[in-house]
Design an enzyme around this catalytic site. Structure first.
Site, PDB file in Angstrom:
ATOM      1  N   GLY A   1       0.917  -1.302  -0.009  1.00 12.13           N
ATOM      2  CA  GLY A   1       0.041  -0.236  -0.006  1.00 12.13           C
ATOM      3  C   GLY A   1       0.935   1.217  -0.175  1.00 12.13           C
ATOM      4  O   GLY A   1       0.485   2.312   0.552  1.00 12.13           O
TER       5      GLY A   1
ATOM      6  N   SER B   1       1.577   3.182  -2.514  1.00 12.55           N
ATOM      7  CA  SER B   1       1.330   4.092  -3.603  1.00 12.55           C
ATOM      8  C   SER B   1       0.824   5.768  -3.055  1.00 12.55           C
ATOM      9  O   SER B   1       0.882   6.450  -3.799  1.00 12.55           O
ATOM     10  CB  SER B   1       0.136   3.452  -4.566  1.00 12.55           C
ATOM     11  OG  SER B   1      -0.931   3.259  -3.887  1.00 12.55           O
TER      12      SER B   1
ATOM     13  N   SER C   1       1.661  -2.072  -4.655  1.00 15.22           N
ATOM     14  CA  SER C   1       0.132  -1.836  -4.405  1.00 15.22           C
ATOM     15  C   SER C   1      -0.433  -2.160  -6.021  1.00 15.22           C
ATOM     16  O   SER C   1       0.586  -2.734  -6.798  1.00 15.22           O
ATOM     17  CB  SER C   1      -0.134  -0.558  -4.284  1.00 15.22           C
ATOM     18  OG  SER C   1      -0.343   0.209  -5.188  1.00 15.22           O
TER      19      SER C   1
ATOM     20  N   ASP D   1      -1.624  -7.308  -6.176  1.00 12.48           N
ATOM     21  CA  ASP D   1      -2.769  -7.427  -5.353  1.00 12.48           C
ATOM     22  C   ASP D   1      -2.452  -8.178  -4.079  1.00 12.48           C
ATOM     23  O   ASP D   1      -2.317  -9.454  -4.402  1.00 12.48           O
ATOM     24  CB  ASP D   1      -3.788  -7.801  -6.257  1.00 12.48           C
ATOM     25  CG  ASP D   1      -5.144  -7.887  -5.416  1.00 12.48           C
ATOM     26  OD1 ASP D   1      -5.164  -7.705  -4.188  1.00 12.48           O
ATOM     27  OD2 ASP D   1      -6.195  -7.757  -6.232  1.00 12.48           O
ATOM     28  N   VAL D   2      -2.406  -7.499  -3.039  1.00 11.73           N
ATOM     29  CA  VAL D   2      -2.022  -8.338  -1.778  1.00 11.73           C
ATOM     30  C   VAL D   2      -3.021  -9.353  -1.494  1.00 11.73           C
ATOM     31  O   VAL D   2      -2.604 -10.229  -0.527  1.00 11.73           O
ATOM     32  CB  VAL D   2      -1.759  -7.312  -0.569  1.00 11.73           C
ATOM     33  CG1 VAL D   2      -0.552  -6.546  -0.802  1.00 11.73           C
ATOM     34  CG2 VAL D   2      -3.050  -6.489  -0.207  1.00 11.73           C
TER      35      VAL D   2
ATOM     36  N   ASN E   1       0.707  -2.509   5.112  1.00 10.60           N
ATOM     37  CA  ASN E   1       0.042  -1.505   5.430  1.00 10.60           C
ATOM     38  C   ASN E   1      -1.259  -1.296   4.454  1.00 10.60           C
ATOM     39  O   ASN E   1      -2.152  -0.580   4.927  1.00 10.60           O
ATOM     40  CB  ASN E   1       0.995  -0.207   5.091  1.00 10.60           C
ATOM     41  CG  ASN E   1       0.135   0.998   4.874  1.00 10.60           C
ATOM     42  OD1 ASN E   1      -0.322   1.733   5.649  1.00 10.60           O
ATOM     43  ND2 ASN E   1       0.011   1.600   3.738  1.00 10.60           N
TER      44      ASN E   1
ATOM     45  N   SER F   1      -5.435   0.057  13.505  1.00 15.54           N
ATOM     46  CA  SER F   1      -6.171   1.461  13.494  1.00 15.54           C
ATOM     47  C   SER F   1      -6.601   1.455  15.067  1.00 15.54           C
ATOM     48  O   SER F   1      -6.678   0.595  15.777  1.00 15.54           O
ATOM     49  CB  SER F   1      -7.415   1.198  12.726  1.00 15.54           C
ATOM     50  OG  SER F   1      -8.114   2.290  12.826  1.00 15.54           O
TER      51      SER F   1
ATOM     52  N   TYR G   1     -14.530  -3.328   9.065  1.00 16.65           N
ATOM     53  CA  TYR G   1     -13.391  -2.715   9.285  1.00 16.65           C
ATOM     54  C   TYR G   1     -12.679  -2.935  10.403  1.00 16.65           C
ATOM     55  O   TYR G   1     -11.671  -2.995  10.913  1.00 16.65           O
ATOM     56  CB  TYR G   1     -13.458  -1.252   9.065  1.00 16.65           C
ATOM     57  CG  TYR G   1     -12.110  -0.374   9.035  1.00 16.65           C
ATOM     58  CD1 TYR G   1     -11.249  -0.433   7.877  1.00 16.65           C
ATOM     59  CD2 TYR G   1     -11.953   0.352  10.141  1.00 16.65           C
ATOM     60  CE1 TYR G   1      -9.958   0.022   7.887  1.00 16.65           C
ATOM     61  CE2 TYR G   1     -10.505   1.081  10.037  1.00 16.65           C
ATOM     62  CZ  TYR G   1      -9.876   1.062   9.096  1.00 16.65           C
ATOM     63  OH  TYR G   1      -8.364   1.711   9.238  1.00 16.65           O
TER      64      TYR G   1
ATOM     65  N   LYS H   1      -9.492  -4.704  11.774  1.00 17.54           N
ATOM     66  CA  LYS H   1      -8.312  -4.090  12.661  1.00 17.54           C
ATOM     67  C   LYS H   1      -7.903  -4.606  14.004  1.00 17.54           C
ATOM     68  O   LYS H   1      -6.810  -4.427  14.436  1.00 17.54           O
ATOM     69  CB  LYS H   1      -8.592  -2.602  12.534  1.00 17.54           C
ATOM     70  CG  LYS H   1      -8.575  -2.111  11.008  1.00 17.54           C
ATOM     71  CD  LYS H   1      -7.093  -2.142  10.511  1.00 17.54           C
ATOM     72  CE  LYS H   1      -7.134  -1.356   9.026  1.00 17.54           C
ATOM     73  NZ  LYS H   1      -5.659  -1.590   8.504  1.00 17.54           N
TER      74      LYS H   1
HETATM   75  N1  NAP Z   1      -5.870   7.360   7.167  1.00 21.17           N
HETATM   76  C1  NAP Z   1      -6.176   6.933   8.238  1.00 21.17           C
HETATM   77  O1  NAP Z   1      -6.771   7.882   9.058  1.00 21.17           O
HETATM   78  C2  NAP Z   1      -6.170   5.552   8.813  1.00 21.17           C
HETATM   79  C3  NAP Z   1      -6.449   5.370  10.411  1.00 21.17           C
HETATM   80  C4  NAP Z   1      -6.184   4.068  10.754  1.00 21.17           C
HETATM   81  C5  NAP Z   1      -5.775   3.165   9.957  1.00 21.17           C
HETATM   82  N2  NAP Z   1      -5.427   3.253   8.799  1.00 21.17           N
HETATM   83  C6  NAP Z   1      -4.682   2.224   7.896  1.00 21.17           C
HETATM   84  O2  NAP Z   1      -3.598   2.661   7.395  1.00 21.17           O
HETATM   85  C7  NAP Z   1      -3.209   1.900   6.209  1.00 21.17           C
HETATM   86  C8  NAP Z   1      -3.240   2.733   5.062  1.00 21.17           C
HETATM   87  O3  NAP Z   1      -4.128   3.736   5.221  1.00 21.17           O
HETATM   88  P1  NAP Z   1      -4.199   5.178   4.285  1.00 21.17           P
HETATM   89  O4  NAP Z   1      -5.167   6.034   4.874  1.00 21.17           O
HETATM   90  O5  NAP Z   1      -2.910   5.541   3.603  1.00 21.17           O
HETATM   91  O6  NAP Z   1      -5.140   4.678   2.933  1.00 21.17           O
HETATM   92  P2  NAP Z   1      -5.205   4.966   1.522  1.00 21.17           P
HETATM   93  O7  NAP Z   1      -4.660   6.290   1.223  1.00 21.17           O
HETATM   94  O8  NAP Z   1      -6.391   4.621   0.889  1.00 21.17           O
HETATM   95  O9  NAP Z   1      -4.027   4.028   0.810  1.00 21.17           O
HETATM   96  C9  NAP Z   1      -4.401   2.667   0.914  1.00 21.17           C
HETATM   97  C10 NAP Z   1      -3.199   1.936   0.144  1.00 21.17           C
HETATM   98  O10 NAP Z   1      -3.724   0.348   0.409  1.00 21.17           O
HETATM   99  C11 NAP Z   1      -3.294  -0.046  -1.128  1.00 21.17           C
HETATM  100  N3  NAP Z   1      -4.259  -1.215  -1.450  1.00 21.17           N
HETATM  101  C12 NAP Z   1      -5.406  -1.272  -0.912  1.00 21.17           C
HETATM  102  N4  NAP Z   1      -6.071  -2.592  -1.434  1.00 21.17           N
HETATM  103  C13 NAP Z   1      -4.838  -3.343  -2.081  1.00 21.17           C
HETATM  104  C14 NAP Z   1      -4.525  -4.582  -2.596  1.00 21.17           C
HETATM  105  N5  NAP Z   1      -5.700  -5.297  -2.758  1.00 21.17           N
HETATM  106  N6  NAP Z   1      -3.329  -4.793  -2.896  1.00 21.17           N
HETATM  107  C15 NAP Z   1      -2.351  -3.959  -2.906  1.00 21.17           C
HETATM  108  N7  NAP Z   1      -2.712  -2.737  -2.267  1.00 21.17           N
HETATM  109  C16 NAP Z   1      -3.711  -2.287  -1.831  1.00 21.17           C
HETATM  110  C17 NAP Z   1      -3.827   1.076  -1.935  1.00 21.17           C
HETATM  111  O11 NAP Z   1      -2.934   0.951  -3.309  1.00 21.17           O
HETATM  112  P3  NAP Z   1      -3.872   0.574  -4.680  1.00 21.17           P
HETATM  113  O12 NAP Z   1      -5.198   1.060  -4.759  1.00 21.17           O
HETATM  114  O13 NAP Z   1      -2.968   1.070  -5.822  1.00 21.17           O
HETATM  115  O14 NAP Z   1      -3.620  -0.925  -4.755  1.00 21.17           O
HETATM  116  C18 NAP Z   1      -3.105   2.493  -1.469  1.00 21.17           C
HETATM  117  O15 NAP Z   1      -1.822   2.210  -1.686  1.00 21.17           O
HETATM  118  C19 NAP Z   1      -4.611   1.103   5.931  1.00 21.17           C
HETATM  119  O16 NAP Z   1      -4.474  -0.333   6.546  1.00 21.17           O
HETATM  120  C20 NAP Z   1      -5.478   1.646   6.890  1.00 21.17           C
HETATM  121  O17 NAP Z   1      -6.585   0.925   7.318  1.00 21.17           O
HETATM  122  C21 NAP Z   1      -5.402   4.543   8.203  1.00 21.17           C
END
Ligand code: NAP
Length: 255
Positions: A18, A20, A42, A68-69, A95, A147, A160, A164
């Protein structure tokens, strides 16, 4: 051990799934700044190449591997490429994640499976793929991104929250099993960060007001604010910590 290298990652090969965008991109760039060669994974080739190019522009080494993970064959192929190219893998940051919001009665089996497969099963698959190599090396660091909602409940997010919470317990079980191989398995539980994942909530005025009132720092985290914790858990500074979850949430979950 010299102080200078305590938090350093030179000569380490790190994978960030993830990578990207969002938190993954910030951690990929941060680990590279700390000295690691970073493999960014990703599904979106152009975006992981952007991350890899940013790292290379900063004078470090990076490789982008589309995968694709959720697919075991994609993960196994990525690890094969990494071993052929670098001969080892030192750090895995699990991630990649998705967070659709939906009422329980409207969540289809497919949506449930997508969330659990992406957010939990893929972490198991990646750990399983790198584990034998870390065991052979006699060391390794696995960092799972959970999370605050792995510990607290939220509306419209039963899948979700379940996923988590599963990540936190997977971290503990794997840490127990692999400590004998000198592999640290830890977890980071972010609160609310400014990424695409939270874009809809940020646009919702009522939810924004709720977050302002609930987060003691009165703001969302910026992606770079997770990087220090990731470097700490990837480096030798944390070598006697395992099975732990560090919450990085501006105080969101303390009350
Ligand atoms: N942002 C927050 O507030 C927050 C809070 C708590 C936890 N988190 C956790 O932190 C992590 C990152 O979140 P983020 O906010 O950075 O999200 P984001 O901006 O939506 O990025 C998600 C990443 O996951 C990748 N991804 C999703 N499905 C995938 C798949 N099947 N295979 C490979 N890659 C995949 C996406 O890339 P592609 O679409 O290119 O595949 C992207 O790089 C997640 O696990 C999320 O649950 C985030």
């Amino acid at each position: 051990m010299s102080k200078q290298f305590f938090f350093g990652l030179s000569e380490k090969i790190a994978i960030v799934t993830g990578g990207s965008k969002g938190l993954g991109r910030a951690m990929a760039v941060g680990l590279a700044d700390a000295g690691a060669t970073v493999v960014v994974i990703s599904r979106t080739k152009s975006l992981i190449e952007d991350t890899a190019n940013e790292i290379i522009d900063r004078g470090h080494c990076a490789l982008a591997i589309p995968a694709d993970v959720k697919k075991p064959e994609d993960i196994e192929n990525a690890v094969k490429i990494i071993l052929e190219k670098f001969g080892r893998v030192d750090v895995l940051i699990n991630n990649a994640g998705i967070a659709p919001m939906n009422r329980t009665t409207d969540i289809s089996i497919k949506e449930w499976d997508d969330v659990l497969d992406t957010n939990v099963k893929s972490y198991f698959l990646s750990a399983k793929a790198v584990g034998p190599h870390m065991i052979r090396q006699g060391e390794g660091k696995i960092i799972n991104i959970s999370s605050a909602l792995g510990k607290m409940a939220s509306n419209m997010a039963v899948h979700y929250c379940t996923s988590k919470a599963g990540v936190i317990q997977m971290t503990r079980a794997l840490a127990l099993e692999w400590a004998r191989f000198n592999i640290n398995v830890n977890c980071i539980a972010p609160g609310f960060f400014n990424t695409d994942m939270t874009a809809m909530q940020q646009q919702d005025e009522a939810h924004s007001r709720f977050l302002q009132a609930k987060i003691p720092f009165k703001r969302l985290g910026q992606p770079e604010e997770i990087v220090g914790t990731a470097i700490f858990l990837a480096s030798s500074a944390s070598r006697y910590i395992t099975g732990e979850t560090i919450v990085v949430d501006g105080g969101y979950s303390i009350w």
